[in-house]
Design a protein around this motif. Structure first.
Motif: not given
Length: 500
Positions: A108, A111, A115, A121, A143, A159, A163-164
């Motif tokens: 976390h 990421f 951001r 990433t 993902t 979250h 995420w990517r």
């Protein structure tokens, strides 16, 4: 007079912005103290990330950040780094200093850092001591946007959205710290593990990076590719998007290395000679890749590169903390010019490492932060990101007293931005000699030139007492001619010219 020719009409390849990438490992004070100080720190931060470091890194447009290693990656178990911070499992960082790793910086937090930086990433998975299930579930955790145990766990940990993941490394240095494997064994493991790095989102492909060779281990490259491509149809070649290469410049050799600040002229040229060697490594490993991938669909990923000296006196040897001088600025300029010139094959590179470790762009000490000479090189080279490499050539001569360690006096690369602006970057490797450059620019009438330069004597560095001793300065010594431009590049310098 030294002659250079630039032909902006001869566009050769796109310079991927990822070539200007960086690397952050759980090593020494790179993550902790360097990037992450925690939300309760007296040092100004946003969600635990140092504000001064983040702002400095945003200026150089960090395009991609590799994490969590390095050797650390193949002993990292991602579930130890999620959930409430005070409940996370502690471990011993056996590779780097034997210190306690409390896992307060995990998935976390990584990421969140990306951001804030606005970068892509690049996560390195654990093939050395981890399982396929562990790697597969990490991909799912990060993902997957549906209903599953891992996506539900991510939501529970705060979250909701996936995420990517842009790039995913299947192990790291598996010929050494990642398991001491033979190339054919690793290649078969790579084939197996990458199968379960799934693209849960059909619109987002996770680029899979295969562990490539150290330095000039061409046999590793040959055997890994031979095994990966054996019994594989044309349609299946997509399981490999990149093959890594690691290369460090050790001025005096891997055992002795040498001081980062106390060196003579011989060591200067020896170091730069070893930096220039990157060109041969790319050409020879690239030739092997061409046998299997003539269309260059697989990128060469130089995801660890830079200078490696004996650590600074009085510091933990396992923390790899070193100073950064004009010598490092020249290594960075030379290497980035080489990457630009080979941008048809080199698709990403990651300087080792981003803060407080090896050839860092930033050094910190408590609340203090300094930008190194290497930082300033990345700052003036950033305009090459996603520009088009164009044909250029320059007359050079070999310099340096000892023939074995001689280097070309100059290196350069040139790109054209989408708006037609020409960006020229050049290094002068000579300690004491400047050079007059007469440049012909084919089919272009230049109307304006803007320059910036990094130049000082070879030992110059930035310290916490003198943080701006080496910095970027305006360069006004350029004249527009009928055929192009003329200028004099000072000794020991890295130069950027913007031509319109």
């Amino acid at each position: 007079m030294t002659r250079m020719v630039i032909d902006p009409n001869r566009k050769l390849s796109r310079i991927s912005r990822e070539i200007y990438g960086h690397f952050s490992e759980h090593l020494g004070r790179c993550i902790y103290e360097g990037i992450y100080v925690g939300k309760d720190s007296s040092i100004e931060n946003v969600n635990g990330m140092r504000s001064d470091v983040v702002e400095a890194l945003k200026r150089i447009r960090v395009p991609v950040l590799r994490w969590p290693g390095g050797c650390f990656a193949d002993e990292y178990h991602w579930m130890d780094g999620i959930g409430p911070v005070d409940a996370r499992k502690k471990m011993i960082n056996t590779n780097w200093g034997g210190v306690v790793e409390d896992n307060s910086f995990g998935t976390h937090e990584y990421f969140e850092l990306c951001r804030q930086l606005g970068c892509e990433t690049y996560i390195n998975g654990n093939l050395g001591s981890g399982t396929i299930r562990e790697m597969s579930e990490w991909i799912e955790y990060m993902t997957f946007d549906g209903v599953s145990p891992m996506s539900e766990l991510r939501k529970k940990n705060g979250h909701s959205d996936p995420w990517r993941v842009d790039f995913f490394g299947i192990g790291n240095e598996n010929w050494g710290c990642g398991g001491n494997m033979n190339p054919d064994y690793y290649a078969n493991e790579y084939r197996r593990y990458q199968t379960f790095v799934r693209d849960y989102n059909s619109k987002q492909h996770i680029q899979r990076i295969c562990c490539g060779a150290p330095h000039e281990d061409y046999d590793w490259t040959k055997e890994v590719l031979a095994t990966c491509f054996r019994r594989t149809s044309e349609e299946q070649h997509g399981f490999m998007d990149g093959l890594s290469l690691h290369y460090y410049v050790y001025p005096e050799g891997i055992e002795i290395k040498g001081s980062s600040t106390e060196f003579d002229e011989k060591s200067w040229y020896k170091t730069l000679n070893k930096a220039v060697y990157m060109d041969e490594l790319i050409r020879r490993h690239g030739a092997i890749m061409d046998e299997y991938d003539p269309e260059k669909k697989i990128g060469m990923i130089v995801d660890e590169w830079g200078t490696w000296y004996t650590c600074e006196p009085g510091t933990n040897p396992g923390f790899l903390y070193q100073q950064n001088t004009m010598r490092d600025a020249l290594v960075a300029g030379i290497t980035l010019n080489i990457f630009n010139k080979h941008s048809d094959r080199v698709k990403m590179a990651n300087l080792a490492q981003i803060v407080n470790v090896l050839q860092a762009v930033i050094l910190t000490e408590g609340e203090k932060m300094i930008k190194t000479p290497t930082y300033h090189v990345f700052d003036i080279y950033k305009y090459h990101q996603d520009a088009e490499l164009v044909e250029s050539s320059i007359e050079t001569k070999q310099i340096g007293e000892e023939e074995e360690w001689q280097v070309p006096n100059l290196t350069e690369s040139v790109s054209v931005a989408p708006d037609g602006t020409i960006h020229l970057t050049m290094t002068n490797l000579s300690i004491g000699e400047s050079y007059d450059i007469e440049t012909t620019i084919v089919d272009r009438n230049i109307t304006s030139v803007k320059g910036e330069i990094i130049t000082e004597e070879m030992h110059a560095m930035n310290t916490f007492d003198m943080p701006d001793h080496v910095t970027v300065e305006a360069f006004d010594g350029t004249w527009i001619t009928e055929k192009g431009i003329r200028f004099t590049i000072p000794a020991c310098s890295v130069l950027h010219l913007e031509l319109r």
